[in-house]
Design a protein around this motif. Structure first.
Motif, PDB file in Angstrom:
ATOM      1  N   ASP A  18       0.826  -1.206   0.000  1.00 46.28           N
ATOM      2  CA  ASP A  18       0.000   0.000   0.000  1.00 46.28           C
ATOM      3  C   ASP A  18       0.868   1.267   0.000  1.00 46.28           C
ATOM      4  O   ASP A  18       0.579   2.228   0.677  1.00 46.28           O
ATOM      5  CB  ASP A  18      -0.913  -0.015   1.232  1.00 46.28           C
ATOM      6  CG  ASP A  18      -1.942   1.102   1.196  1.00 46.28           C
ATOM      7  OD1 ASP A  18      -2.250   1.602   0.099  1.00 46.28           O
ATOM      8  OD2 ASP A  18      -2.426   1.491   2.269  1.00 46.28           O
ATOM      9  N   SER A  49       2.909   1.244   5.198  1.00 49.66           N
ATOM     10  CA  SER A  49       2.541   2.388   4.365  1.00 49.66           C
ATOM     11  C   SER A  49       2.401   3.646   5.211  1.00 49.66           C
ATOM     12  O   SER A  49       1.827   3.627   6.293  1.00 49.66           O
ATOM     13  CB  SER A  49       1.219   2.117   3.650  1.00 49.66           C
ATOM     14  OG  SER A  49       0.838   3.253   2.896  1.00 49.66           O
ATOM     15  N   ARG A  51       1.125   6.306   3.579  1.00 49.56           N
ATOM     16  CA  ARG A  51       0.161   7.032   2.759  1.00 49.56           C
ATOM     17  C   ARG A  51      -0.953   7.563   3.652  1.00 49.56           C
ATOM     18  O   ARG A  51      -1.456   6.845   4.522  1.00 49.56           O
ATOM     19  CB  ARG A  51      -0.421   6.089   1.694  1.00 49.56           C
ATOM     20  CG  ARG A  51      -1.463   6.717   0.799  1.00 49.56           C
ATOM     21  CD  ARG A  51      -2.068   5.688  -0.155  1.00 49.56           C
ATOM     22  NE  ARG A  51      -2.732   4.589   0.519  1.00 49.56           N
ATOM     23  CZ  ARG A  51      -3.923   4.657   1.105  1.00 49.56           C
ATOM     24  NH1 ARG A  51      -4.589   5.797   1.122  1.00 49.56           N
ATOM     25  NH2 ARG A  51      -4.452   3.590   1.675  1.00 49.56           N
ATOM     26  N   ALA A  54      -3.910   5.353   5.034  1.00 50.30           N
ATOM     27  CA  ALA A  54      -3.570   3.931   4.918  1.00 50.30           C
ATOM     28  C   ALA A  54      -3.962   3.181   6.181  1.00 50.30           C
ATOM     29  O   ALA A  54      -3.944   3.733   7.285  1.00 50.30           O
ATOM     30  CB  ALA A  54      -2.086   3.762   4.665  1.00 50.30           C
TER      31      ALA A  54
END
Length: 82
Positions: A18, A49, A51, A54
């Motif tokens: 991810d 991850s 992000r 996430a």
């Protein structure tokens, strides 16, 4: 007179499927091939991850992901864990 600082090159290897940057290597062999293809001074390994939004994973899962990578790691580079 100023001297130029030593420069080091980092290579980031994302082991999370991810990854926000889209360059994740869920396959350890592919991650190691990528590390070999772009020599660097420091190899930065991330298994989670970062992000925004996430899903988080358990630390035991992160250790398992990193363990698979380090079981096959055979390069002569300094490491950084992300």
């Amino acid at each position: 007179m100023f001297s130029k600082p030593n420069k080091q090159f980092f290579r980031i290897i994302n082991l999370s499927a991810d990854s926000f940057s889209g360059d994740a290597f869920a396959d350890v062999d592919k991650a190691l091939a990528a590390a070999r293809a772009f020599p660097c001074d420091v190899l930065d390994i991330g298994a989670v991850s970062t992000r925004p939004g996430a899903s988080s994973i358990e630390s035991s899962q992160e250790i398992q992901i990193l363990g698979k990578f380090f079981d096959k790691y055979d390069l002569d580079q300094d490491l950084s864990l992300d």
